[in-house]
Design a protein around this motif. Structure first.
Motif, mmCIF file in Angstrom:
data_model
loop_
_atom_site.group_PDB
_atom_site.id
_atom_site.type_symbol
_atom_site.label_atom_id
_atom_site.label_comp_id
_atom_site.label_asym_id
_atom_site.label_seq_id
_atom_site.Cartn_x
_atom_site.Cartn_y
_atom_site.Cartn_z
ATOM 1 N N HIS A 40 14.577 21.603 -13.085
ATOM 2 C CA HIS A 40 14.522 22.971 -13.588
ATOM 3 C C HIS A 40 14.963 23.944 -12.499
ATOM 4 O O HIS A 40 15.064 23.589 -11.339
ATOM 5 C CB HIS A 40 13.146 23.319 -14.150
ATOM 6 N N THR A 41 15.226 25.172 -12.917
ATOM 7 C CA THR A 41 15.658 26.233 -12.023
ATOM 8 C C THR A 41 14.955 27.516 -12.449
ATOM 9 O O THR A 41 14.252 27.524 -13.454
ATOM 10 C CB THR A 41 17.197 26.379 -12.047
ATOM 11 N N LYS A 42 15.137 28.584 -11.712
ATOM 12 C CA LYS A 42 14.494 29.854 -12.048
ATOM 13 C C LYS A 42 15.549 30.952 -12.112
ATOM 14 O O LYS A 42 16.462 30.980 -11.302
ATOM 15 C CB LYS A 42 13.427 30.198 -11.012
ATOM 16 N N ILE A 43 15.398 31.839 -13.113
ATOM 17 C CA ILE A 43 16.279 32.994 -13.220
ATOM 18 C C ILE A 43 15.424 34.252 -13.340
ATOM 19 O O ILE A 43 14.289 34.205 -13.801
ATOM 20 C CB ILE A 43 17.258 32.885 -14.411
ATOM 21 N N GLY A 44 15.960 35.372 -12.911
ATOM 22 C CA GLY A 44 15.236 36.641 -12.957
ATOM 23 C C GLY A 44 15.241 37.232 -14.357
ATOM 24 O O GLY A 44 16.266 37.223 -15.028
ATOM 25 N N LEU A 45 14.097 37.758 -14.762
ATOM 26 C CA LEU A 45 13.964 38.319 -16.113
ATOM 27 C C LEU A 45 13.582 39.795 -16.100
ATOM 28 O O LEU A 45 13.022 40.288 -17.071
ATOM 29 C CB LEU A 45 12.903 37.539 -16.898
ATOM 30 N N LYS A 46 13.898 40.513 -15.027
ATOM 31 C CA LYS A 46 13.438 41.900 -14.940
ATOM 32 C C LYS A 46 13.965 42.783 -16.070
ATOM 33 O O LYS A 46 13.345 43.755 -16.435
ATOM 34 C CB LYS A 46 13.763 42.495 -13.576
ATOM 35 N N ASN A 47 15.106 42.437 -16.645
ATOM 36 C CA ASN A 47 15.669 43.206 -17.752
ATOM 37 C C ASN A 47 15.514 42.498 -19.094
ATOM 38 O O ASN A 47 16.204 42.819 -20.052
ATOM 39 C CB ASN A 47 17.149 43.516 -17.485
ATOM 40 N N LYS B 268 23.993 33.664 -21.842
ATOM 41 C CA LYS B 268 25.187 32.910 -21.432
ATOM 42 C C LYS B 268 24.805 31.853 -20.392
ATOM 43 O O LYS B 268 25.256 30.704 -20.471
ATOM 44 C CB LYS B 268 26.238 33.865 -20.873
ATOM 45 N N GLN B 269 23.963 32.240 -19.428
ATOM 46 C CA GLN B 269 23.497 31.277 -18.415
ATOM 47 C C GLN B 269 22.776 30.103 -19.062
ATOM 48 O O GLN B 269 22.966 28.959 -18.668
ATOM 49 C CB GLN B 269 22.524 31.960 -17.438
ATOM 50 N N LEU B 270 21.942 30.396 -20.057
ATOM 51 C CA LEU B 270 21.220 29.321 -20.738
ATOM 52 C C LEU B 270 22.188 28.357 -21.414
ATOM 53 O O LEU B 270 21.981 27.145 -21.383
ATOM 54 C CB LEU B 270 20.238 29.894 -21.766
ATOM 55 N N GLY B 271 23.234 28.887 -22.017
ATOM 56 C CA GLY B 271 24.255 28.034 -22.619
ATOM 57 C C GLY B 271 24.917 27.147 -21.571
ATOM 58 O O GLY B 271 25.170 25.961 -21.809
ATOM 59 N N GLU B 272 25.178 27.704 -20.393
ATOM 60 C CA GLU B 272 25.781 26.927 -19.305
ATOM 61 C C GLU B 272 24.816 25.848 -18.813
ATOM 62 O O GLU B 272 25.224 24.723 -18.522
ATOM 63 C CB GLU B 272 26.203 27.856 -18.175
ATOM 64 N N PHE B 273 23.540 26.199 -18.707
ATOM 65 C CA PHE B 273 22.538 25.200 -18.299
ATOM 66 C C PHE B 273 22.426 24.085 -19.338
ATOM 67 O O PHE B 273 22.265 22.920 -18.990
ATOM 68 C CB PHE B 273 21.169 25.846 -18.075
ATOM 69 N N ALA B 274 22.504 24.453 -20.622
ATOM 70 C CA ALA B 274 22.452 23.439 -21.682
ATOM 71 C C ALA B 274 23.652 22.499 -21.566
ATOM 72 O O ALA B 274 23.517 21.282 -21.753
ATOM 73 C CB ALA B 274 22.405 24.103 -23.060
ATOM 74 N N SER B 275 24.814 23.041 -21.247
ATOM 75 C CA SER B 275 26.007 22.199 -21.050
ATOM 76 C C SER B 275 25.821 21.255 -19.871
ATOM 77 O O SER B 275 26.225 20.091 -19.933
ATOM 78 C CB SER B 275 27.245 23.074 -20.832
ATOM 79 N N GLU C 202 3.936 24.841 -18.014
ATOM 80 C CA GLU C 202 4.477 25.987 -18.749
ATOM 81 C C GLU C 202 4.305 25.777 -20.251
ATOM 82 O O GLU C 202 4.698 24.736 -20.774
ATOM 83 C CB GLU C 202 5.971 26.143 -18.446
ATOM 84 N N LYS C 203 3.751 26.791 -20.931
ATOM 85 C CA LYS C 203 3.552 26.677 -22.378
ATOM 86 C C LYS C 203 3.992 27.918 -23.150
ATOM 87 O O LYS C 203 3.804 27.994 -24.349
ATOM 88 C CB LYS C 203 2.088 26.389 -22.673
ATOM 89 N N LYS C 204 4.589 28.886 -22.455
ATOM 90 C CA LYS C 204 5.057 30.112 -23.113
ATOM 91 C C LYS C 204 6.546 30.254 -22.854
ATOM 92 O O LYS C 204 6.982 30.327 -21.706
ATOM 93 C CB LYS C 204 4.297 31.324 -22.588
ATOM 94 N N TYR C 205 7.316 30.325 -23.958
ATOM 95 C CA TYR C 205 8.767 30.297 -23.855
ATOM 96 C C TYR C 205 9.406 31.491 -24.542
ATOM 97 O O TYR C 205 8.876 32.007 -25.516
ATOM 98 C CB TYR C 205 9.315 29.005 -24.482
ATOM 99 N N LEU C 206 10.565 31.875 -24.017
ATOM 100 C CA LEU C 206 11.328 32.976 -24.592
ATOM 101 C C LEU C 206 12.497 32.491 -25.433
ATOM 102 O O LEU C 206 12.771 33.047 -26.492
ATOM 103 C CB LEU C 206 11.871 33.878 -23.473
ATOM 104 N N ALA C 207 13.218 31.482 -24.931
ATOM 105 C CA ALA C 207 14.445 31.062 -25.610
ATOM 106 C C ALA C 207 14.799 29.628 -25.252
ATOM 107 O O ALA C 207 14.374 29.113 -24.212
ATOM 108 C CB ALA C 207 15.601 31.985 -25.217
ATOM 109 N N ILE C 208 15.593 29.021 -26.123
ATOM 110 C CA ILE C 208 16.154 27.699 -25.858
ATOM 111 C C ILE C 208 17.611 27.718 -26.319
ATOM 112 O O ILE C 208 17.927 28.231 -27.388
ATOM 113 C CB ILE C 208 15.360 26.570 -26.547
#
Length: 149
Positions: free
Chosen positions: A3-10, A18-25, A81-87
């Protein structure tokens, strides 16, 4: 990469989607799919900003296989982790693929408002909530008010 971490301030921005799509690839490249040859990758974004990758893992007994979406969720839960925003979910196809019924039911355990990004191999995206993909679902909310448990 587990896993990795990305900033969610916005919040969940188009750039993060788009990043999530790249990670899925990327996750798709780890697929173990010798029988179907159908590689699937998923990237699950937790509220913490952690992103958990999942790929499909097949088995000679077929029923023992696990989908990319469930792999990502299991990795997240086993990391606390048990709370998710997107997949984000992708395959090698230029058509949109959608989570199977079993994966939809599995994910609804963690929230009907989960954003589901379907990503083609070319990078086109369709966006849904899990509730839109699994209307009238049965989940934890159906059990909370039961007095006989």
């Amino acid at each position: 990469m587990s896993h990795t971490k990305i900033g969610l301030k916005n919040g969940l921005t188009p750039e993060i989607e788009k990043q999530l799509g790249e990670f899925a690839s990327l996750a798709k490249t780890y697929s173990y799919s010798p029988y179907s040859k159908f590689r699937v990758g998923a990237a699950l974004l937790a509220e913490s900003g952690n992103v958990f990758l999942g790929c499909n893992v097949e088995n000679a007994s077929y029923g023992g296989a696990i989908c990319a979406e469930r792999t990502a969720v299991v990795k997240a839960v086993s990391s606390g982790e048990k709370k998710y925003l997107a997949i984000a979910i992708t395959s090698d196809q230029n058509d949109f693929i959608s989570p199977c019924g079993f994966c939809r039911q599995f994910m609804v355990e963690f929230g009907k408002k989960l954003i589901v990004l379907l990503v083609t191999a070319e990078g086109k995206v369709k966006k849904f909530t899990l509730e839109e993909l699994l209307p009238l679902s049965f989940g934890p909310d159906n059990l909370e008010n039961r007095n006989d448990l």
